[in-house]
Design a protein around this motif. Structure first.
Motif, PDB file in Angstrom:
ATOM      1  N   SER A 190       0.822  -1.217   0.000  1.00 27.95           N
ATOM      2  CA  SER A 190       0.000   0.000   0.000  1.00 27.95           C
ATOM      3  C   SER A 190       0.856   1.268   0.000  1.00 27.95           C
ATOM      4  CB  SER A 190      -0.920   0.014   1.235  1.00 27.95           C
ATOM      5  OG  SER A 190      -1.814  -1.069   1.203  1.00 27.95           O
ATOM      6  N   ASN A 201      -7.090   0.620   1.179  1.00 30.56           N
ATOM      7  CA  ASN A 201      -7.999  -0.227   0.400  1.00 30.56           C
ATOM      8  C   ASN A 201      -8.483  -1.459   1.158  1.00 30.56           C
ATOM      9  OD1 ASN A 201      -5.680  -1.766   0.417  1.00 30.56           O
ATOM     10  ND2 ASN A 201      -5.210  -1.445  -1.754  1.00 30.56           N
ATOM     11  N   TYR A 224     -11.987   4.558   0.426  1.00 31.63           N
ATOM     12  CA  TYR A 224     -10.849   4.232  -0.440  1.00 31.63           C
ATOM     13  C   TYR A 224     -10.164   5.546  -0.803  1.00 31.63           C
ATOM     14  CZ  TYR A 224     -12.699  -0.510  -1.189  1.00 31.63           C
ATOM     15  OH  TYR A 224     -13.137  -1.795  -1.024  1.00 31.63           O
ATOM     16  N   ASP A 261     -13.606  -6.517  -2.404  1.00 29.22           N
ATOM     17  CA  ASP A 261     -13.436  -5.113  -2.753  1.00 29.22           C
ATOM     18  C   ASP A 261     -14.815  -4.498  -2.963  1.00 29.22           C
ATOM     19  OD1 ASP A 261     -13.113  -2.683  -4.393  1.00 29.22           O
ATOM     20  OD2 ASP A 261     -11.002  -3.262  -4.474  1.00 29.22           O
TER      21      ASP A 261
END
Length: 293
Positions: A190, A201, A224, A261
């Protein structure tokens, strides 16, 4: 008797009617279709709604809905037929919470009931929303109850935090505004060292009752985000990265966790071995409650 253990009964004047109802009910049970019989209780609908209609809800939200239903809604209307629930029943639930619960918790109950019954209306389970006209008045938080640390208070906090093995985590929280679950679930992929950014995320939390780690998406779709790193935040992460080979690592870190996600609906993976922060003493991820305490 359905496969979930619940027993359904109904009486008919003729045998063909009974057979038709039995066939329909068995089909609904086999295929997980909500049984739209007139005797459906609020408990029946809540169970179906949780298991089938809000599967993609954030884990924390699902837990909040479950807790508020079990503690506050179910004792009053759980066994009622959903078609019999009126605004007065919903108002009683909120009124009974007023003396012993914070406004934010009452609001959670209000939202859980409202969302559950709205879904029932949309699916023709009931014809009218039983919370129409129902309001709650207790403020979620007093206006003067929202506190922010001044620069001087931040400096005092960090000075005290130097005595903690979590000093770097606390400093990074102040520099980036990460939520605790985002900090715990932060992995090295990340971090973009060249662009000096941090991308949010995923999250990680420890489920105390079931005693396991669970990865998940950020709290909302707008959570996000990509955060530019200040010089201080960059240096904290760089120091952690340079020292990663020296830290203690437990067997727990061998796990690879799945999560969905929220933006794409696709399955993603969190390799716990790649976590930026672990407990210095145990080699486990630090639990949310550790930072809160």
């Amino acid at each position: 008797s359905a496969k979930n253990g619940r027993r359904y009964e109904k009486h008919f004047d003729t045998l063909p009617e009974a057979r038709n109802w039995l066939a329909d009910t068995q089909y609904e049970d086999k295929h997980g279709i909500v049984p739209t019989n007139v005797d459906m209780t609020v408990d029946d609908w809540f169970e179906f709604w949780m298991e089938n209609l809000i599967c993609d809800l954030a884990p924390n939200s699902r837990r909040n809905y479950m807790e508020r239903y079990k503690n506050n809604v179910q004792p009053i209307i759980g066994s009622m037929k959903i078609s019999d629930v009126k605004p007065m029943h919903c108002k009683v639930i909120l009124n009974r919470m007023d003396a012993n619960y914070a406004g934010s918790t009452i609001r959670q109950t209000y939202i859980a009931m409202g969302t559950m019954f709205r879904s029932a209306v949309m699916n023709d389970i009931i014809h009218k929303h039983p919370m129409d006209g129902v309001r709650y008045t207790k403020p979620a938080r007093a206006v003067d109850d929202i506190k922010f640390l001044t620069v001087d208070e931040q400096e005092q906090f960090l000075e005290a935090a130097k005595r903690s093995h979590n000093y770097r985590q606390y400093a990074l929280l102040l520099e980036t505004g990460l939520r605790t679950g985002e900090l715990i679930g932060l992995t090295w992929d990340s971090i973009d060292w060249k662009k000096r950014t941090l991308t949010v995320n995923k999250t990680l939390e420890f489920r105390h009752k079931q005693r396991y780690w669970r990865a998940g998406p950020p709290k909302t779709a707008t959570s996000y985000r990509t955060i530019p790193l200040t010089d201080r935040a960059y240096q904290i992460l760089k120091d952690c990265y340079d020292e990663r080979g020296k830290r203690k690592e437990s067997e727990t870190l061998s796990q690879i966790l799945e999560y969905i996600d929220r933006r794409t609906g696709e399955t993603e993976y969190l390799a716990m071995r790649d976590l930026v922060f672990v407990n210095w003493r145990t080699g486990e991820p630090a639990k949310n409650s550790s930072y809160d305490t």
